[in-house]
Design a protein around this motif. Structure first.
Motif, PDB file in Angstrom:
ATOM      1  N   ARG A  57      35.665 -17.975  22.402  1.00 33.82           N
ATOM      2  CA  ARG A  57      36.790 -18.823  22.778  1.00 33.82           C
ATOM      3  C   ARG A  57      36.492 -19.544  24.091  1.00 33.82           C
ATOM      4  NH1 ARG A  57      42.807 -17.164  24.634  1.00 33.82           N
ATOM      5  NH2 ARG A  57      43.628 -19.251  24.628  1.00 33.82           N
ATOM      6  N   ARG A  58      35.856 -18.843  25.007  1.00 34.96           N
ATOM      7  CA  ARG A  58      35.523 -19.436  26.304  1.00 34.96           C
ATOM      8  C   ARG A  58      34.581 -20.628  26.153  1.00 34.96           C
ATOM      9  NH1 ARG A  58      34.632 -16.416  31.799  1.00 34.96           N
ATOM     10  NH2 ARG A  58      36.463 -15.474  30.915  1.00 34.96           N
ATOM     11  N   SER A  59      33.579 -20.504  25.270  1.00 32.69           N
ATOM     12  CA  SER A  59      32.640 -21.620  25.093  1.00 32.69           C
ATOM     13  C   SER A  59      33.317 -22.803  24.419  1.00 32.69           C
ATOM     14  CB  SER A  59      31.414 -21.168  24.300  1.00 32.69           C
ATOM     15  OG  SER A  59      31.772 -20.793  22.986  1.00 32.69           O
ATOM     16  N   VAL A  60      34.233 -22.536  23.483  1.00 30.62           N
ATOM     17  CA  VAL A  60      34.968 -23.625  22.826  1.00 30.62           C
ATOM     18  C   VAL A  60      35.865 -24.337  23.838  1.00 30.62           C
ATOM     19  CG1 VAL A  60      36.726 -24.157  21.095  1.00 30.62           C
ATOM     20  CG2 VAL A  60      34.875 -22.583  20.535  1.00 30.62           C
ATOM     21  N   LEU A  61      36.572 -23.565  24.670  1.00 34.17           N
ATOM     22  CA  LEU A  61      37.444 -24.174  25.682  1.00 34.17           C
ATOM     23  C   LEU A  61      36.638 -24.950  26.714  1.00 34.17           C
ATOM     24  CD1 LEU A  61      40.049 -21.337  26.286  1.00 34.17           C
ATOM     25  CD2 LEU A  61      40.377 -23.484  25.061  1.00 34.17           C
ATOM     26  N   ALA A  62      35.494 -24.428  27.094  1.00 32.11           N
ATOM     27  CA  ALA A  62      34.652 -25.128  28.066  1.00 32.11           C
ATOM     28  C   ALA A  62      34.154 -26.451  27.497  1.00 32.11           C
ATOM     29  CB  ALA A  62      33.477 -24.241  28.477  1.00 32.11           C
ATOM     30  N   ALA A  63      33.731 -26.432  26.238  1.00 29.84           N
ATOM     31  CA  ALA A  63      33.254 -27.664  25.607  1.00 29.84           C
ATOM     32  C   ALA A  63      34.396 -28.666  25.450  1.00 29.84           C
ATOM     33  CB  ALA A  63      32.627 -27.349  24.255  1.00 29.84           C
ATOM     34  N   GLY A  64      35.563 -28.189  25.064  1.00 35.01           N
ATOM     35  CA  GLY A  64      36.714 -29.077  24.912  1.00 35.01           C
ATOM     36  C   GLY A  64      37.138 -29.682  26.233  1.00 35.01           C
ATOM     37  N   ALA A  95      46.896 -40.462  28.825  1.00 36.69           N
ATOM     38  CA  ALA A  95      45.728 -40.291  27.960  1.00 36.69           C
ATOM     39  C   ALA A  95      46.205 -40.396  26.516  1.00 36.69           C
ATOM     40  CB  ALA A  95      45.076 -38.935  28.189  1.00 36.69           C
ATOM     41  N   ALA A  96      45.558 -41.226  25.749  1.00 32.97           N
ATOM     42  CA  ALA A  96      45.908 -41.387  24.338  1.00 32.97           C
ATOM     43  C   ALA A  96      44.960 -40.556  23.487  1.00 32.97           C
ATOM     44  CB  ALA A  96      45.819 -42.852  23.933  1.00 32.97           C
ATOM     45  N   VAL A  97      45.499 -39.902  22.479  1.00 31.98           N
ATOM     46  CA  VAL A  97      44.706 -39.097  21.558  1.00 31.98           C
ATOM     47  C   VAL A  97      44.888 -39.700  20.178  1.00 31.98           C
ATOM     48  CG1 VAL A  97      44.295 -36.804  20.621  1.00 31.98           C
ATOM     49  CG2 VAL A  97      45.121 -37.046  22.966  1.00 31.98           C
ATOM     50  N   LEU A  98      43.838 -40.291  19.646  1.00 30.51           N
ATOM     51  CA  LEU A  98      43.912 -40.942  18.347  1.00 30.51           C
ATOM     52  C   LEU A  98      43.138 -40.105  17.328  1.00 30.51           C
ATOM     53  CD1 LEU A  98      44.803 -43.383  16.703  1.00 30.51           C
ATOM     54  CD2 LEU A  98      42.700 -44.520  17.377  1.00 30.51           C
ATOM     55  N   GLU A  99      43.842 -39.273  16.611  1.00 29.49           N
ATOM     56  CA  GLU A  99      43.253 -38.407  15.588  1.00 29.49           C
ATOM     57  C   GLU A  99      44.161 -38.387  14.367  1.00 29.49           C
ATOM     58  OE1 GLU A  99      40.351 -37.091  15.564  1.00 29.49           O
ATOM     59  OE2 GLU A  99      39.817 -37.282  17.663  1.00 29.49           O
ATOM     60  N   ASP A 100      43.566 -38.298  13.183  1.00 31.61           N
ATOM     61  CA  ASP A 100      44.344 -38.174  11.949  1.00 31.61           C
ATOM     62  C   ASP A 100      44.936 -36.778  11.872  1.00 31.61           C
ATOM     63  OD1 ASP A 100      43.858 -40.716  10.851  1.00 31.61           O
ATOM     64  OD2 ASP A 100      41.849 -40.093  10.262  1.00 31.61           O
ATOM     65  N   ARG A 101      46.254 -36.694  11.768  1.00 35.17           N
ATOM     66  CA  ARG A 101      46.909 -35.398  11.656  1.00 35.17           C
ATOM     67  C   ARG A 101      47.643 -35.266  10.332  1.00 35.17           C
ATOM     68  NH1 ARG A 101      49.881 -34.677  17.287  1.00 35.17           N
ATOM     69  NH2 ARG A 101      51.484 -35.446  15.917  1.00 35.17           N
ATOM     70  N   SER A 102      47.380 -36.172   9.416  1.00 33.97           N
ATOM     71  CA  SER A 102      47.944 -36.081   8.069  1.00 33.97           C
ATOM     72  C   SER A 102      46.922 -36.679   7.104  1.00 33.97           C
ATOM     73  CB  SER A 102      49.280 -36.828   7.982  1.00 33.97           C
ATOM     74  OG  SER A 102      49.090 -38.206   8.191  1.00 33.97           O
ATOM     75  N   GLY A 103      47.115 -36.400   5.837  1.00 36.16           N
ATOM     76  CA  GLY A 103      46.210 -36.950   4.836  1.00 36.16           C
ATOM     77  C   GLY A 103      44.896 -36.197   4.746  1.00 36.16           C
ATOM     78  N   ALA A 137      42.866 -30.167  14.495  1.00 33.31           N
ATOM     79  CA  ALA A 137      42.155 -29.264  15.411  1.00 33.31           C
ATOM     80  C   ALA A 137      41.666 -30.021  16.647  1.00 33.31           C
ATOM     81  CB  ALA A 137      40.985 -28.605  14.696  1.00 33.31           C
ATOM     82  N   LYS A 138      41.136 -31.227  16.467  1.00 35.49           N
ATOM     83  CA  LYS A 138      40.675 -32.010  17.613  1.00 35.49           C
ATOM     84  C   LYS A 138      41.835 -32.431  18.498  1.00 35.49           C
ATOM     85  CE  LYS A 138      38.135 -34.917  15.201  1.00 35.49           C
ATOM     86  NZ  LYS A 138      37.232 -36.044  14.921  1.00 35.49           N
ATOM     87  N   TYR A 139      42.964 -32.775  17.899  1.00 37.59           N
ATOM     88  CA  TYR A 139      44.158 -33.150  18.659  1.00 37.59           C
ATOM     89  C   TYR A 139      44.631 -31.975  19.513  1.00 37.59           C
ATOM     90  CZ  TYR A 139      49.024 -34.286  19.648  1.00 37.59           C
ATOM     91  OH  TYR A 139      50.221 -34.489  20.264  1.00 37.59           O
TER      92      TYR A 139
END
Length: 85
Positions: free
Chosen positions: A8-15, A44-52, A60-62
């Motif tokens: 989890r720490r490596s994922v949070l660090a990368a994110g 900050a704008a987050v443009l990710e598909d969250r449907s479909g 997950a990226k959002y």
């Protein structure tokens, strides 16, 4: 050869690093994107598909981006200002 595990720490660090790098692209001439027009906080704008079809990866990226922004804000924000999504 050593075996690496995904923690989890490596994922949070990368994110966090990714969000910081993406946010760093918004800084120019001492002003943060969204503050030039007198806005109270940088945006900050987050443009990710969250449907479909692409919701499986986009959601997950959002969420990871929002988590990284929360961590940045907890550490004092950028240039002393908290980010808004």
């Amino acid at each position: 050869m050593t075996e690496r595990s995904l923690t989890r720490r490596s994922v949070l660090a990368a994110g966090s690093a990714g969000a910081l790098a993406a946010t760093a692209g918004c800084v120019g001439e001492g002003a943060v994107l969204g503050m030039q027009n007198g806005a109270s906080n940088p945006t900050a704008a987050v443009l990710e598909d969250r449907s479909g079809t692409f919701a499986l990866t986009g959601t997950a990226k959002y969420r990871a981006t929002k988590l990284a922004i929360e961590e940045i804000n907890r550490d004092g924000g950028i240039l002393g200002e908290e980010l808004e999504v």
